[in-house]
Write a protein that holds these residues in place. Structure first.
Motif, PDB file in Angstrom:
ATOM      1  N   ILE A 237      47.544  94.695  35.544  1.00  0.00           N
ATOM      2  CA  ILE A 237      48.240  93.449  35.851  1.00  0.00           C
ATOM      3  C   ILE A 237      48.377  93.386  37.362  1.00  0.00           C
ATOM      4  CG2 ILE A 237      50.336  92.076  35.547  1.00  0.00           C
ATOM      5  CD1 ILE A 237      50.842  93.643  32.957  1.00  0.00           C
ATOM      6  N   ALA A 238      47.953  92.267  37.953  1.00  0.00           N
ATOM      7  CA  ALA A 238      47.982  92.143  39.410  1.00  0.00           C
ATOM      8  C   ALA A 238      48.635  90.843  39.842  1.00  0.00           C
ATOM      9  CB  ALA A 238      46.565  92.213  39.975  1.00  0.00           C
ATOM     10  N   ASN A 239      49.288  90.904  40.981  1.00  0.00           N
ATOM     11  CA  ASN A 239      49.830  89.716  41.617  1.00  0.00           C
ATOM     12  C   ASN A 239      48.651  89.002  42.274  1.00  0.00           C
ATOM     13  OD1 ASN A 239      50.879  87.928  43.613  1.00  0.00           O
ATOM     14  ND2 ASN A 239      52.802  89.048  43.628  1.00  0.00           N
ATOM     15  N   PRO A 240      48.341  87.756  41.859  1.00  0.00           N
ATOM     16  CA  PRO A 240      47.159  87.085  42.402  1.00  0.00           C
ATOM     17  C   PRO A 240      47.304  86.700  43.872  1.00  0.00           C
ATOM     18  CG  PRO A 240      48.354  85.620  40.941  1.00  0.00           C
ATOM     19  CD  PRO A 240      49.015  86.962  40.838  1.00  0.00           C
ATOM     20  N   ILE A 241      48.518  86.733  44.400  1.00  0.00           N
ATOM     21  CA  ILE A 241      48.741  86.367  45.795  1.00  0.00           C
ATOM     22  C   ILE A 241      48.625  87.583  46.706  1.00  0.00           C
ATOM     23  CG2 ILE A 241      50.434  85.416  47.432  1.00  0.00           C
ATOM     24  CD1 ILE A 241      51.471  83.754  44.940  1.00  0.00           C
ATOM     25  N   THR A 242      49.241  88.711  46.305  1.00  0.00           N
ATOM     26  CA  THR A 242      49.257  89.906  47.162  1.00  0.00           C
ATOM     27  C   THR A 242      48.186  90.922  46.805  1.00  0.00           C
ATOM     28  OG1 THR A 242      50.779  91.142  45.749  1.00  0.00           O
ATOM     29  CG2 THR A 242      51.755  89.679  47.427  1.00  0.00           C
ATOM     30  N   GLY A 243      47.671  90.854  45.580  1.00  0.00           N
ATOM     31  CA  GLY A 243      46.683  91.823  45.123  1.00  0.00           C
ATOM     32  C   GLY A 243      47.292  93.118  44.599  1.00  0.00           C
ATOM     33  N   GLN A 244      48.624  93.283  44.703  1.00  0.00           N
ATOM     34  CA  GLN A 244      49.263  94.490  44.156  1.00  0.00           C
ATOM     35  C   GLN A 244      49.005  94.562  42.666  1.00  0.00           C
ATOM     36  OE1 GLN A 244      53.261  93.665  46.034  1.00  0.00           O
ATOM     37  NE2 GLN A 244      53.215  95.906  46.066  1.00  0.00           N
ATOM     38  N   ARG A 245      48.803  95.806  42.158  1.00  0.00           N
ATOM     39  CA  ARG A 245      48.418  95.983  40.755  1.00  0.00           C
ATOM     40  C   ARG A 245      49.145  97.167  40.144  1.00  0.00           C
ATOM     41  NH1 ARG A 245      42.700  96.053  37.855  1.00  0.00           N
ATOM     42  NH2 ARG A 245      43.064  97.742  36.387  1.00  0.00           N
ATOM     43  N   VAL A 246      49.430  97.040  38.848  1.00  0.00           N
ATOM     44  CA  VAL A 246      49.917  98.163  38.056  1.00  0.00           C
ATOM     45  C   VAL A 246      49.028  98.278  36.831  1.00  0.00           C
ATOM     46  CG1 VAL A 246      52.321  98.018  38.806  1.00  0.00           C
ATOM     47  CG2 VAL A 246      51.608  96.792  36.753  1.00  0.00           C
ATOM     48  N   ASP A 247      48.869  99.505  36.337  1.00  0.00           N
ATOM     49  CA  ASP A 247      48.117  99.757  35.108  1.00  0.00           C
ATOM     50  C   ASP A 247      49.094 100.212  34.042  1.00  0.00           C
ATOM     51  OD1 ASP A 247      45.472  99.205  36.102  1.00  0.00           O
ATOM     52  OD2 ASP A 247      45.642 101.052  37.251  1.00  0.00           O
ATOM     53  N   VAL A 248      49.006  99.590  32.865  1.00  0.00           N
ATOM     54  CA  VAL A 248      49.930  99.883  31.773  1.00  0.00           C
ATOM     55  C   VAL A 248      49.167  99.968  30.459  1.00  0.00           C
ATOM     56  CG1 VAL A 248      51.879  98.718  32.902  1.00  0.00           C
ATOM     57  CG2 VAL A 248      50.439  97.434  31.328  1.00  0.00           C
ATOM     58  N   LYS A 249      49.796 100.555  29.460  1.00  0.00           N
ATOM     59  CA  LYS A 249      49.335 100.456  28.074  1.00  0.00           C
ATOM     60  C   LYS A 249      50.052  99.250  27.491  1.00  0.00           C
ATOM     61  CE  LYS A 249      47.006 104.198  26.594  1.00  0.00           C
ATOM     62  NZ  LYS A 249      45.629 104.052  26.220  1.00  0.00           N
ATOM     63  N   ALA A 250      49.328  98.405  26.771  1.00  0.00           N
ATOM     64  CA  ALA A 250      49.934  97.200  26.214  1.00  0.00           C
ATOM     65  C   ALA A 250      49.578  97.064  24.738  1.00  0.00           C
ATOM     66  CB  ALA A 250      49.470  95.968  26.972  1.00  0.00           C
ATOM     67  N   LEU A 251      50.513  96.497  24.004  1.00  0.00           N
ATOM     68  CA  LEU A 251      50.301  96.196  22.598  1.00  0.00           C
ATOM     69  C   LEU A 251      49.730  94.793  22.473  1.00  0.00           C
ATOM     70  CD1 LEU A 251      50.737  96.880  19.572  1.00  0.00           C
ATOM     71  CD2 LEU A 251      53.023  95.886  19.811  1.00  0.00           C
ATOM     72  N   VAL A 252      48.593  94.657  21.804  1.00  0.00           N
ATOM     73  CA  VAL A 252      48.021  93.339  21.538  1.00  0.00           C
ATOM     74  C   VAL A 252      48.770  92.758  20.349  1.00  0.00           C
ATOM     75  CG1 VAL A 252      45.949  92.070  20.881  1.00  0.00           C
ATOM     76  CG2 VAL A 252      45.770  94.044  22.415  1.00  0.00           C
ATOM     77  N   ASP A 253      49.368  91.587  20.562  1.00  0.00           N
ATOM     78  CA  ASP A 253      50.193  90.946  19.529  1.00  0.00           C
ATOM     79  C   ASP A 253      49.613  89.569  19.232  1.00  0.00           C
ATOM     80  OD1 ASP A 253      52.091  89.825  17.890  1.00  0.00           O
ATOM     81  OD2 ASP A 253      53.792  90.362  19.157  1.00  0.00           O
ATOM     82  N   THR A 254      48.801  89.478  18.173  1.00  0.00           N
ATOM     83  CA  THR A 254      48.125  88.228  17.855  1.00  0.00           C
ATOM     84  C   THR A 254      49.076  87.180  17.279  1.00  0.00           C
ATOM     85  OG1 THR A 254      47.468  89.091  15.698  1.00  0.00           O
ATOM     86  CG2 THR A 254      45.886  89.321  17.511  1.00  0.00           C
ATOM     87  N   SER A 255      50.330  87.533  17.054  1.00  0.00           N
ATOM     88  CA  SER A 255      51.305  86.528  16.633  1.00  0.00           C
ATOM     89  C   SER A 255      52.103  85.993  17.818  1.00  0.00           C
ATOM     90  CB  SER A 255      52.241  87.094  15.563  1.00  0.00           C
ATOM     91  OG  SER A 255      53.037  88.133  16.108  1.00  0.00           O
ATOM     92  N   ALA A 256      51.866  86.543  19.018  1.00  0.00           N
ATOM     93  CA  ALA A 256      52.548  86.084  20.235  1.00  0.00           C
ATOM     94  C   ALA A 256      51.630  85.128  20.993  1.00  0.00           C
ATOM     95  CB  ALA A 256      52.920  87.266  21.117  1.00  0.00           C
ATOM     96  N   ILE A 257      52.164  84.013  21.424  1.00  0.00           N
ATOM     97  CA  ILE A 257      51.377  83.064  22.205  1.00  0.00           C
ATOM     98  C   ILE A 257      51.209  83.581  23.632  1.00  0.00           C
ATOM     99  CG2 ILE A 257      51.279  80.695  23.083  1.00  0.00           C
ATOM    100  CD1 ILE A 257      50.959  80.939  20.023  1.00  0.00           C
ATOM    101  N   PHE A 258      52.322  83.988  24.255  1.00  0.00           N
ATOM    102  CA  PHE A 258      52.315  84.413  25.655  1.00  0.00           C
ATOM    103  C   PHE A 258      52.235  85.931  25.783  1.00  0.00           C
ATOM    104  CE2 PHE A 258      54.117  80.223  26.101  1.00  0.00           C
ATOM    105  CZ  PHE A 258      53.597  79.766  27.307  1.00  0.00           C
ATOM    106  N   THR A 259      51.715  86.373  26.916  1.00  0.00           N
ATOM    107  CA  THR A 259      51.821  87.768  27.315  1.00  0.00           C
ATOM    108  C   THR A 259      53.212  87.967  27.887  1.00  0.00           C
ATOM    109  OG1 THR A 259      49.468  88.098  27.658  1.00  0.00           O
ATOM    110  CG2 THR A 259      50.953  89.454  29.008  1.00  0.00           C
ATOM    111  N   VAL A 260      53.834  89.102  27.559  1.00  0.00           N
ATOM    112  CA  VAL A 260      55.181  89.404  28.040  1.00  0.00           C
ATOM    113  C   VAL A 260      55.156  90.757  28.738  1.00  0.00           C
ATOM    114  CG1 VAL A 260      57.605  89.665  27.415  1.00  0.00           C
ATOM    115  CG2 VAL A 260      56.143  88.156  26.052  1.00  0.00           C
TER     116      VAL A 260
END
Length: 117
Positions: free
Chosen positions: A10-33
């Motif tokens: 996940i990166a800030n599109p303005i500054t380019g700062q980034r973090v790497d995470v493990k994420a759960l794919v939730d096909t019942s969720a509309i948005f990424t949280v």
């Protein structure tokens, strides 16, 4: 099918700062949280608030945007910021922007055709 966990950048599109995470794919969720610490670490811009229904009931979350990278595919996507969640959830808007879907036979992400119909 079980839970589908993926490595996500996940990166800030303005500054380019980034973090790497493990994420759960939730096909019942509309948005990424993303959890609040991701917002703080990246300095993501809060652009508003959005009302959502969760397992705990109705709440309002801060809304932002970020670059999200999964399996070498990257897309700009809206994200919600939660002060309660400790894990990142990947929702359908982000999956579609990346051209990915969950293969129910393998429980893995696979590429799909992006339609503009």
């Amino acid at each position: 099918m079980g839970h589908v966990w993926v490595d996500v950048g996940i990166a800030n599109p303005i500054t380019g700062q980034r973090v790497d995470v493990k994420a759960l794919v939730d096909t019942s969720a509309i948005f990424t949280v993303a959890p609040w610490w991701v917002h703080e670490r990246l300095g993501l811009m809060i652009i508003g608030r959005r009302g959502v229904r969760t397992a705990k009931g109705y709440t309002e979350l801060d809304e932002s945007f970020a670059l999200v990278e999964v399996k070498g595919k990257r897309a700009a996507t809206p994200i919600l910021i939660s002060r309660e969640l400790s894990e990142t959830l990947i929702g359908v808007i982000t999956l579609e922007a990346l051209g990915l879907t969950v293969d129910p036979t393998t429980g893995e992400l696979k590429e799909v055709e992006i339609l503009l119909l």
